[in-house]
Write a protein that holds these residues in place. Structure first.
Motif, PDB file in Angstrom:
ATOM      1  N   MET A   1      15.561  13.313  21.962  1.00 35.48           N
ATOM      2  CA  MET A   1      14.636  12.175  21.988  1.00 35.48           C
ATOM      3  C   MET A   1      14.601  11.546  23.370  1.00 35.48           C
ATOM      4  N   THR A   2      15.791  11.240  23.922  1.00 32.01           N
ATOM      5  CA  THR A   2      15.791  10.608  25.234  1.00 32.01           C
ATOM      6  C   THR A   2      15.630  11.666  26.312  1.00 32.01           C
ATOM      7  N   ASP A   3      14.774  11.361  27.267  1.00 36.61           N
ATOM      8  CA  ASP A   3      14.624  12.303  28.369  1.00 36.61           C
ATOM      9  C   ASP A   3      14.984  11.616  29.679  1.00 36.61           C
ATOM     10  N   ALA A   4      15.914  10.671  29.564  1.00 35.25           N
ATOM     11  CA  ALA A   4      16.323   9.962  30.760  1.00 35.25           C
ATOM     12  C   ALA A   4      17.018  10.910  31.724  1.00 35.25           C
ATOM     13  N   VAL A  30       7.126   4.016  15.092  1.00 41.56           N
ATOM     14  CA  VAL A  30       7.578   4.210  16.472  1.00 41.56           C
ATOM     15  C   VAL A  30       9.038   4.656  16.479  1.00 41.56           C
ATOM     16  N   SER A  31       9.305   5.728  17.211  1.00 38.82           N
ATOM     17  CA  SER A  31      10.684   6.170  17.425  1.00 38.82           C
ATOM     18  C   SER A  31      10.915   6.248  18.919  1.00 38.82           C
ATOM     19  N   LEU A  32      11.980   5.644  19.384  1.00 34.08           N
ATOM     20  CA  LEU A  32      12.336   5.809  20.794  1.00 34.08           C
ATOM     21  C   LEU A  32      13.823   5.548  20.975  1.00 34.08           C
ATOM     22  N   ALA A  33      14.353   6.069  22.076  1.00 35.27           N
ATOM     23  CA  ALA A  33      15.770   5.870  22.362  1.00 35.27           C
ATOM     24  C   ALA A  33      15.902   5.415  23.792  1.00 35.27           C
ATOM     25  N   VAL A  34      16.849   4.532  24.028  1.00 34.33           N
ATOM     26  CA  VAL A  34      17.087   4.026  25.374  1.00 34.33           C
ATOM     27  C   VAL A  34      18.547   4.262  25.706  1.00 34.33           C
TER      28      VAL A  34
END
Lengths: 243, 292
Positions: A1-4, A30-34
Motif C-alpha cells: 500500500m505505501t510507496d514511500a 478510502v484506503s491509504l497508509a502513511v
C-alpha cells in the motif's frame, strides 16, 4: 500500500473508510497508509472529502464503515480527545482557536493531555518568534497568520506523532503563508498529512501526493514523480477513474 | 442616612442573589444550559442541611460542610444521567429537561417533607440576630456580612479558578469551542459534568444561606430562580464577577423600591432587569445566546 520507499514503519493505516454528512457520502472507501516521517499532501477540489477524511482520522467526524489503525492500534471508535493522547493532532480548517483566551492560554490548555515530549510553550514561541511579543494577547485580536501560527503551535503542544494540517493557507495573505510554511520546514522528521488548495505548495512540501475526487482516491504517487498536469487532470476528474 | 442604610441592606440582600446566581451563571457560561431547576436544587440543599443539622444536632454551618460534597457528586451524576443526553438533542431539550426536573423535585419535597414552611434561622443561633449598630438608623447584621463574604469568596474564587488553573482553562476552552477543545485532548463531557457538579454544590450553599436568612418550603425554588436569572442578566452573562455585581444591583433595586413603598420591592428589581434588557447590553446578550 505505501510507496514511500523509505522502508519506515507504517504509522497510520486507513482501510475502506466511509464517512457521511447526513445522507451525503463525503468519503467513499478510502484506503491509504502513511509511514513514520512521511509527508503526505491531500489535494482535490472543494467537496472532494479532504477535510472530512482528516477530521475522521482525528476522531472529530463519525465513521460509517472502514477502519483506522494508528501505531498498530485500532482507533476507529476512539473519541477525538483520546486520540490526542496517542499522538494525533489536527490543526482544523479555520484555525478554531479559543477566541477569548490568550496565545499562551491556548497553548497551555493543549499541553495538558498530549504525550510527553519536547514541545513546551517556550519551544513553540521559539519556533514561531512572531508569537513571542503577542503571547498575552487574546487570540481573537490576532491577524490570520498569527492565528494560524498559534493553531499549529497549539497542535504541537500535544507532542503529536502525526500532525494533520487542514488548509493552513486558507484566507491568509501570501506573506503570512510563506511564514507558516517556513515554520513547517522546521518540523523535520514529523509525520504530516496536509490538505492544501495550492498545488504548488502541496507538491513542494510533500513526499507523496494523494488526489481525492468525490470522496475517492483517483491518483496517488511520489510527489517528485508526478507532474503538475497529472495532478491537475486528476483534480478535475479528467482521467478515467480507477475501478 | 436612611438611604445609606437602605443601600447597605440592598448589598447584603444582593449577596444572597449572587450566591444563587453563581451556579446558574456557570452552567450557562460553560454549556449554554439555562437550568430551570436551579432554584429547586438550592431548596434540596436547604432540606439536606436541615436534615443533617436536626438529626446530628449540629449547627447548619457544620451541616453545610457535609452537604456540599454530597451535592458535588449529585451534580456530576445529574449531568451524566440527564443533561448529557439532553444536550445531544439540541438547545431546547435541556430547558425542557430541567423544567421537568424542577416539577419532580418540588413534588418529591412536598411528599417527603410536607408543605410546611421551615427556617434554619433558629438552629444557626446568635449569628442570625446579632448585628453591629453603627448609628440609630444604621445596623449591619453579622449574617449579612457572612453572606457577602461567602458570595465574594465563592464567585471570586471560581473566577480566579477559571482564569489561572489548568482545569479552569479547560472549562473556558470548552465553553468557547467544544469541538476544538476535543481536538486538543479535552474530554468535553467530563468538563461539563464538573461544571454541573460545581453549580449544584453552590446552589446547595445558596439554599442553605437563604434558609438561615429567612424561610423555605418545597416550592421556594422558582422565585429564587427568577432572582438568580435577573442577577445573571443584569451582570452580563459569561462573567462571574459580573454576576456578583448583578446580584448586588438587584438587591439594592429591591430594597430601594421597598423603601419607597413596600409593594414596590420586587417591582424595583424587575424594572432594573427590564432596563438592562432594553439597553444596548441586552442586545449583546441576545447575540451571545444565539452563538453556536
Amino acid at each position: 500500500m505505501t510507496d514511500a520507499g523509505t522502508g519506515a514503519a507504517t504509522l497510520l493505516a486507513v482501510e475502506g473508510l466511509e464517512a457521511r454528512h447526513g445522507l451525503l457520502p463525503a468519503v467513499r472507501g478510502v484506503s491509504l497508509a502513511v509511514a513514520e516521517g512521511e509527508r503526505l499532501a491531500l489535494v482535490g477540489a472543494n467537496g472532494a472529502g479532504k477535510t472530512t477524511l482528516l477530521r475522521a482520522i482525528a476522531g472529530a467526524h463519525p465513521v460509517t464503515a472502514g477502519a483506522i489503525r494508528f501505531a498498530g492500534a485500532d482507533v476507529t471508535r476512539l473519541p477525538a480527545h483520546r486520540r490526542v493522547g496517542l499522538g494525533i493532532a489536527l490543526v482544523p480548517e479555520g484555525r478554531r482557536l479559543f477566541p477569548d483566551m490568550t496565545v499562551v492560554e491556548n497553548l497551555l490548555v493543549a499541553g495538558r493531555h498530549g504525550r510527553p515530549g519536547p514541545w513546551t510553550v517556550d519551544a513553540v514561541l521559539d519556533a514561531f518568534p512572531l508569537l513571542r511579543p503577542l503571547r498575552h494577547r487574546r487570540a481573537a485580536a490576532l491577524s490570520g497568520g498569527e492565528q494560524q501560527a498559534t493553531a499549529i503551535g497549539r497542535a504541537l503542544m500535544t507532542n503529536p506523532r502525526l500532525l494533520l494540517l487542514d488548509e493552513v493557507s486558507l484566507g491568509l495573505a501570501p506573506r503570512a503563508v510563506d511564514a507558516v510554511y517556513e515554520s513547517l520546514a522546521h518540523l523535520a522528521g514529523a509525520t504530516v498529512i496536509l490538505v492544501e488548495q495550492d498545488l504548488g505548495r502541496g507538491l513542494a512540501i510533500a513526499d507523496r501526493v494523494v488526489c481525492l475526487l468525490e470522496g475517492r482516491i483517483v491518483l496517488e504517487g511520489a510527489a517528485a514523480a508526478l507532474s503538475r498536469e497529472q495532478v491537475t487532470e486528476a483534480y478535475f476528474g479528467l482521467v478515467p477513474r480507477a475501478p | 442616612m436612611i438611604w445609606v442604610s437602605v443601600v447597605i441592606q440592598g448589598v447584603l440582600l444582593g449577596a444572597v442573589y449572587a450566591l444563587f446566581a453563581c451556579g446558574l451563571s456557570l452552567m450557562f457560561g460553560v454549556m449554554r444550559i439555562i437550568n430551570l431547576a436551579h432554584g429547586d436544587i438550592a431548596v434540596v440543599g436547604a432540606y439536606l442541611v436541615w436534615v443533617v443539622a436536626t438529626r446530628a444536632g449540629v449547627s447548619p454551618f457544620v451541616a453545610m460542610v457535609a452537604v456540599v460534597p454530597v451535592m458535588l457528586v449529585a451534580g456530576y451524576g445529574l449531568h451524566l444521567a440527564l443533561l448529557r443526553r439532553s444536550l445531544a438533542g439540541g438547545p431546547l431539550v435541556p430547558l425542557l429537561t430541567t423544567f421537568g426536573l424542577a416539577i419532580v423535585i418540588q413534588n418529591v419535597l412536598q411528599q417527603v417533607f410536607s408543605p410546611d414552611v421551615r427556617s434554619l434561622g433558629a438552629a444557626a443561633g446568635r449569628v442570625t440576630t446579632a448585628s453591629w449598630r453603627l448609628t440609630g438608623e444604621l445596623a449591619i447584621s453579622w449574617f449579612g456580612i457572612a453572606t457577602l463574604a461567602m458570595a465574594v469568596l465563592l464567585l471570586g474564587g471560581l473566577a480566579l479558578f477559571l482564569r489561572h488553573t489548568g482545569l479552569g482553562r479547560e472549562m473556558r476552552a470548552t465553553a468557547q469551542d467544544p469541538d476544538a477543545a476535543q481536538l486538543v485532548g479535552i474530554d468535553a463531557r467530563a468538563v461539563y459534568a464538573r461544571a454541573t457538579a460545581v453549580a449544584v454544590a453552590t446552589a446547595a450553599l445558596a439554599g442553605a444561606f437563604l434558609a438561615i436568612r429567612s424561610t423555605f418550603e418545597p416550592t421556594s425554588g422558582p422565585t429564587q430562580l427568577i432572582f438568580a436569572f435577573e442577577a445573571v442578566v443584569i451582570g452580563g452573562t459569561g462573567s462571574l464577577w459580573g454576576t456578583l455585581v448583578g446580584g448586588i444591583i438587584l438587591g439594592i433595586a429591591q430594597t430601594v423600591g421597598g423603601h419607597i413603598d413596600p409593594q414596590y420591592s420586587l417591582l424595583g428589581g424587575h424594572l432594573v432587569f427590564l432596563a438592562v434588557l432594553a439597553s444596548p447590553r441586552g442586545k449583546t446578550l441576545a447575540a451571545r445566546t444565539s452563538r453556536p
